[in-house]
Design a protein around this motif. Structure first.
Motif, PDB file in Angstrom:
ATOM      1  N   LYS A 121       4.204  16.226   8.047  1.00 29.80           N
ATOM      2  CA  LYS A 121       3.196  15.721   7.920  1.00 29.80           C
ATOM      3  C   LYS A 121       2.854  16.826   6.835  1.00 29.80           C
ATOM      4  CE  LYS A 121       0.591  14.141  11.708  1.00 29.80           C
ATOM      5  NZ  LYS A 121      -0.016  14.246  12.786  1.00 29.80           N
ATOM      6  N   ASN A 122       2.732  17.991   6.209  1.00 37.00           N
ATOM      7  CA  ASN A 122       2.585  18.581   5.552  1.00 37.00           C
ATOM      8  C   ASN A 122       2.464  18.001   4.225  1.00 37.00           C
ATOM      9  OD1 ASN A 122       0.925  20.335   7.098  1.00 37.00           O
ATOM     10  ND2 ASN A 122       2.856  21.912   7.517  1.00 37.00           N
ATOM     11  N   GLU A 123       4.293  18.029   4.415  1.00 38.46           N
ATOM     12  CA  GLU A 123       4.467  17.522   2.883  1.00 38.46           C
ATOM     13  C   GLU A 123       4.211  16.772   2.033  1.00 38.46           C
ATOM     14  OE1 GLU A 123       9.384  16.066   3.711  1.00 38.46           O
ATOM     15  OE2 GLU A 123       9.168  14.810   1.965  1.00 38.46           O
ATOM     16  N   LEU A 124       4.301  15.150   2.974  1.00 42.44           N
ATOM     17  CA  LEU A 124       2.895  14.220   2.849  1.00 42.44           C
ATOM     18  C   LEU A 124       1.391  14.934   2.521  1.00 42.44           C
ATOM     19  CD1 LEU A 124       2.881  11.362   1.956  1.00 42.44           C
ATOM     20  CD2 LEU A 124       2.184  11.185   4.738  1.00 42.44           C
ATOM     21  N   ASP A 125       1.312  15.831   3.010  1.00 43.28           N
ATOM     22  CA  ASP A 125      -0.294  15.681   2.658  1.00 43.28           C
ATOM     23  C   ASP A 125       0.217  17.253   0.882  1.00 43.28           C
ATOM     24  OD1 ASP A 125      -1.660  14.909   4.836  1.00 43.28           O
ATOM     25  OD2 ASP A 125      -0.766  17.180   5.919  1.00 43.28           O
ATOM     26  N   SER A 126       0.791  17.598   1.034  1.00 43.32           N
ATOM     27  CA  SER A 126       1.045  18.377  -0.295  1.00 43.32           C
ATOM     28  C   SER A 126       1.142  17.981  -1.267  1.00 43.32           C
ATOM     29  CB  SER A 126       2.189  19.567  -0.529  1.00 43.32           C
ATOM     30  OG  SER A 126       3.021  18.828   0.022  1.00 43.32           O
ATOM     31  N   TYR A 127       2.067  16.560  -1.369  1.00 47.87           N
ATOM     32  CA  TYR A 127       2.323  15.620  -1.826  1.00 47.87           C
ATOM     33  C   TYR A 127       0.556  15.164  -2.693  1.00 47.87           C
ATOM     34  CZ  TYR A 127       3.276  11.527  -4.412  1.00 47.87           C
ATOM     35  OH  TYR A 127       2.918   9.519  -5.140  1.00 47.87           O
ATOM     36  N   LEU A 128      -0.027  14.563  -1.752  1.00 48.50           N
ATOM     37  CA  LEU A 128      -1.269  14.069  -1.728  1.00 48.50           C
ATOM     38  C   LEU A 128      -2.664  14.811  -2.268  1.00 48.50           C
ATOM     39  CD1 LEU A 128      -1.953  11.086   1.725  1.00 48.50           C
ATOM     40  CD2 LEU A 128      -0.682  10.590  -0.803  1.00 48.50           C
ATOM     41  N   GLU A 129      -2.228  16.036  -1.531  1.00 42.02           N
ATOM     42  CA  GLU A 129      -3.254  16.792  -2.388  1.00 42.02           C
ATOM     43  C   GLU A 129      -2.989  17.045  -3.465  1.00 42.02           C
ATOM     44  OE1 GLU A 129      -3.015  19.972  -0.430  1.00 42.02           O
ATOM     45  OE2 GLU A 129      -4.015  19.517   1.748  1.00 42.02           O
ATOM     46  N   GLU A 130      -1.978  16.789  -4.567  1.00 38.39           N
ATOM     47  CA  GLU A 130      -1.584  16.971  -6.073  1.00 38.39           C
ATOM     48  C   GLU A 130      -2.512  16.329  -6.699  1.00 38.39           C
ATOM     49  OE1 GLU A 130       2.730  17.499  -6.807  1.00 38.39           O
ATOM     50  OE2 GLU A 130       2.754  19.496  -6.194  1.00 38.39           O
ATOM     51  N   CYS A 131      -2.490  16.309  -8.109  1.00 40.22           N
ATOM     52  CA  CYS A 131      -2.907  15.477  -8.834  1.00 40.22           C
ATOM     53  C   CYS A 131      -2.459  14.193  -9.100  1.00 40.22           C
ATOM     54  CB  CYS A 131      -4.016  16.417 -10.052  1.00 40.22           C
ATOM     55  SG  CYS A 131      -5.349  16.857  -9.619  1.00 40.22           S
ATOM     56  N   VAL A 132      -2.990  13.154  -9.219  1.00 38.98           N
ATOM     57  CA  VAL A 132      -2.710  12.010  -9.457  1.00 38.98           C
ATOM     58  C   VAL A 132      -1.869  12.254 -11.449  1.00 38.98           C
ATOM     59  CG1 VAL A 132      -3.591  10.384  -8.356  1.00 38.98           C
ATOM     60  CG2 VAL A 132      -4.065  10.836 -11.016  1.00 38.98           C
ATOM     61  N   GLY A 148       0.724  -1.263  -0.379  1.00 37.43           N
ATOM     62  CA  GLY A 148      -0.216  -0.057  -0.203  1.00 37.43           C
ATOM     63  C   GLY A 148       0.944   1.870  -0.088  1.00 37.43           C
ATOM     64  N   VAL A 149       1.752   1.298   0.229  1.00 34.95           N
ATOM     65  CA  VAL A 149       2.656   1.967   0.929  1.00 34.95           C
ATOM     66  C   VAL A 149       3.536   2.237  -0.895  1.00 34.95           C
ATOM     67  CG1 VAL A 149       4.931   3.344   1.652  1.00 34.95           C
ATOM     68  CG2 VAL A 149       3.190   1.715   3.451  1.00 34.95           C
ATOM     69  N   ALA A 150       3.540   1.221  -1.617  1.00 36.30           N
ATOM     70  CA  ALA A 150       4.336   1.474  -2.207  1.00 36.30           C
ATOM     71  C   ALA A 150       3.696   1.888  -3.276  1.00 36.30           C
ATOM     72  CB  ALA A 150       5.147  -0.027  -3.083  1.00 36.30           C
ATOM     73  N   THR A 151       2.140   2.040  -3.455  1.00 42.04           N
ATOM     74  CA  THR A 151       1.371   2.354  -4.366  1.00 42.04           C
ATOM     75  C   THR A 151       1.115   3.980  -4.113  1.00 42.04           C
ATOM     76  OG1 THR A 151      -0.230   0.213  -4.248  1.00 42.04           O
ATOM     77  CG2 THR A 151      -1.503   2.573  -4.729  1.00 42.04           C
ATOM     78  N   VAL A 152       1.485   4.047  -2.771  1.00 43.32           N
ATOM     79  CA  VAL A 152       0.931   5.656  -2.417  1.00 43.32           C
ATOM     80  C   VAL A 152       2.230   6.425  -2.844  1.00 43.32           C
ATOM     81  CG1 VAL A 152       0.853   7.322  -0.431  1.00 43.32           C
ATOM     82  CG2 VAL A 152      -0.749   4.608  -0.487  1.00 43.32           C
ATOM     83  N   LEU A 153       3.122   5.607  -2.928  1.00 37.27           N
ATOM     84  CA  LEU A 153       4.304   6.819  -3.698  1.00 37.27           C
ATOM     85  C   LEU A 153       4.464   7.163  -5.114  1.00 37.27           C
ATOM     86  CD1 LEU A 153       6.938   5.441  -0.720  1.00 37.27           C
ATOM     87  CD2 LEU A 153       6.699   7.298  -0.736  1.00 37.27           C
ATOM     88  N   ASP A 154       3.599   6.036  -5.837  1.00 37.62           N
ATOM     89  CA  ASP A 154       3.098   5.943  -7.342  1.00 37.62           C
ATOM     90  C   ASP A 154       2.277   7.620  -7.143  1.00 37.62           C
ATOM     91  OD1 ASP A 154       2.630   5.909 -10.047  1.00 37.62           O
ATOM     92  OD2 ASP A 154       3.177   3.876  -9.669  1.00 37.62           O
ATOM     93  N   PRO A 155       2.855   8.264  -7.814  1.00 34.26           N
ATOM     94  CA  PRO A 155       2.491   9.307  -8.497  1.00 34.26           C
ATOM     95  C   PRO A 155       1.454   9.054  -9.363  1.00 34.26           C
ATOM     96  CG  PRO A 155       4.582   9.407  -9.485  1.00 34.26           C
ATOM     97  CD  PRO A 155       4.509   8.394  -8.185  1.00 34.26           C
ATOM     98  N   ARG A 156       1.450   8.276 -10.011  1.00 29.70           N
ATOM     99  CA  ARG A 156       0.080   7.655 -10.355  1.00 29.70           C
ATOM    100  C   ARG A 156      -1.733   7.165 -10.353  1.00 29.70           C
ATOM    101  NH1 ARG A 156       2.872   3.831 -14.190  1.00 29.70           N
ATOM    102  NH2 ARG A 156       3.918   3.600 -12.474  1.00 29.70           N
ATOM    103  N   TYR A 157      -1.068   7.366  -8.667  1.00 28.62           N
ATOM    104  CA  TYR A 157      -2.192   6.161  -7.948  1.00 28.62           C
ATOM    105  C   TYR A 157      -2.444   7.278  -6.914  1.00 28.62           C
ATOM    106  CZ  TYR A 157      -0.967   2.700 -11.544  1.00 28.62           C
ATOM    107  OH  TYR A 157      -0.657   1.710 -12.359  1.00 28.62           O
ATOM    108  N   LYS A 158      -1.573   7.259  -6.041  1.00 30.55           N
ATOM    109  CA  LYS A 158      -0.879   7.747  -4.302  1.00 30.55           C
ATOM    110  C   LYS A 158      -2.937   7.206  -3.747  1.00 30.55           C
ATOM    111  CE  LYS A 158       0.782  12.327  -5.947  1.00 30.55           C
ATOM    112  NZ  LYS A 158       0.296  12.882  -6.132  1.00 30.55           N
ATOM    113  N   LEU A 159      -3.827   7.129  -3.359  1.00 29.68           N
ATOM    114  CA  LEU A 159      -4.418   7.022  -1.829  1.00 29.68           C
ATOM    115  C   LEU A 159      -5.987   6.524  -3.417  1.00 29.68           C
ATOM    116  CD1 LEU A 159      -4.518   9.143   1.213  1.00 29.68           C
ATOM    117  CD2 LEU A 159      -3.941   6.720   0.940  1.00 29.68           C
ATOM    118  N   ARG A 160      -6.188   7.287  -4.248  1.00 34.04           N
ATOM    119  CA  ARG A 160      -6.973   7.415  -5.558  1.00 34.04           C
ATOM    120  C   ARG A 160      -7.083   5.415  -5.462  1.00 34.04           C
ATOM    121  NH1 ARG A 160     -10.447  11.019  -5.342  1.00 34.04           N
ATOM    122  NH2 ARG A 160     -11.457  10.110  -8.125  1.00 34.04           N
TER     123      ARG A 160
END
Length: 237
Positions: free
Chosen positions: A114-125, A21-33
């Motif tokens: 936390k802001n670093e991770l949040d800003s990464y997740l807030e960006e579009c895939v 799951g962490v590897a999926t989140v670290l993929d900018p094409r997928y993230k949490l989506r």
């Protein structure tokens, strides 16, 4: 039998799905989506899917905090070593106060992480492309320095495509009732040697197969040319 197989699957799935799951989140094409899409399909209970997504998010934050503290400690240590030669040696009381200050800075740094991770997740895939190089993307993602370190370690973990039962029972191929006291280093050497030898044999077979195919293609081409020449000769007659 089916229940025992399910228990074994659940045991190992619970251990590995976190890092996957962490590897999926670290993929900018997928993230949490991707997790929000697939987990409700995997877990029929919606609450279970929600808990699993939250668990992977917690793992991401814990990893980020751990890596940030290590990075911060290494930076503090490097700066201290570079300035130690030019500064007078402090007494014990001053050193104790400064160590408490370092802990205070580290605890305050948690919010920035936390802001670093949040800003990464807030960006579009990113758009899914077949030639996308995720390692190159993270190499150039300079605005996420801590996530870069995590991606370097997590994305380097190989995903095995070996059948699960074969992977679980591979020790039985080397350890038998007549050979049960092998040292673990010897056992590891035997397993690695077998893999290396099999790979070399496969490469040799592939090379021989290509040469065999090329030879027969050349023979077929020459035969076809001879047939064409014969037909031309008969036409002229």
């Amino acid at each position: 039998m089916a229940m025992r197989m399910l228990d074994k699957f659940e045991k190992y799935w619970f251990q590995i799905n976190g890092i996957m799951g962490v590897a999926t989140v670290l993929d900018p094409r997928y993230k949490l989506r991707l997790l929000h899409y697939y987990f409700p399909l995997i877990y029929t209970n919606g609450e279970d899917a929600k808990k699993e997504i939250e668990r992977i998010q917690d793992i991401c934050y814990n990893l980020l905090n751990e890596y940030s503290l290590k990075s911060k400690a290494s930076e503090v240590g490097a700066s201290y070593q570079s300035s130690a030669s030019s500064l007078p040696s402090p007494d014990e009381s001053e050193t104790d106060h400064m160590s408490k200050y370092d802990k205070f800075v580290a605890s305050d740094f948690k919010g920035n992480v936390k802001n670093e991770l949040d800003s990464y997740l807030e960006e579009c895939v990113l758009q899914r492309l077949s030639d996308f190089d995720i390692l190159s993307w993270w190499k150039n993602a300079l605005k996420y320095p801590t996530l870069q370190l995590i991606a370097r370690d997590v994305l380097a973990i190989p995903i095995s495509t070996v059948a699960s039962e074969s992977a679980f029972s591979i020790g039985g191929r080397f350890i038998s009732p007549h050979r049960s006291r092998l040292h673990h280093d010897t056992l590891e050497a035997l397993m690695c040697s077998q893999d290396w030898l099999w790979n070399e044999a496969k490469e040799i077979d592939a090379t021989n197969s290509e040469c065999y195919t090329t030879f027969h293609d050349d023979v077929d081409d020459e035969t076809n040319e001879d047939i064409l020449d014969t037909d031309t000769y008969h036409d002229e007659l």
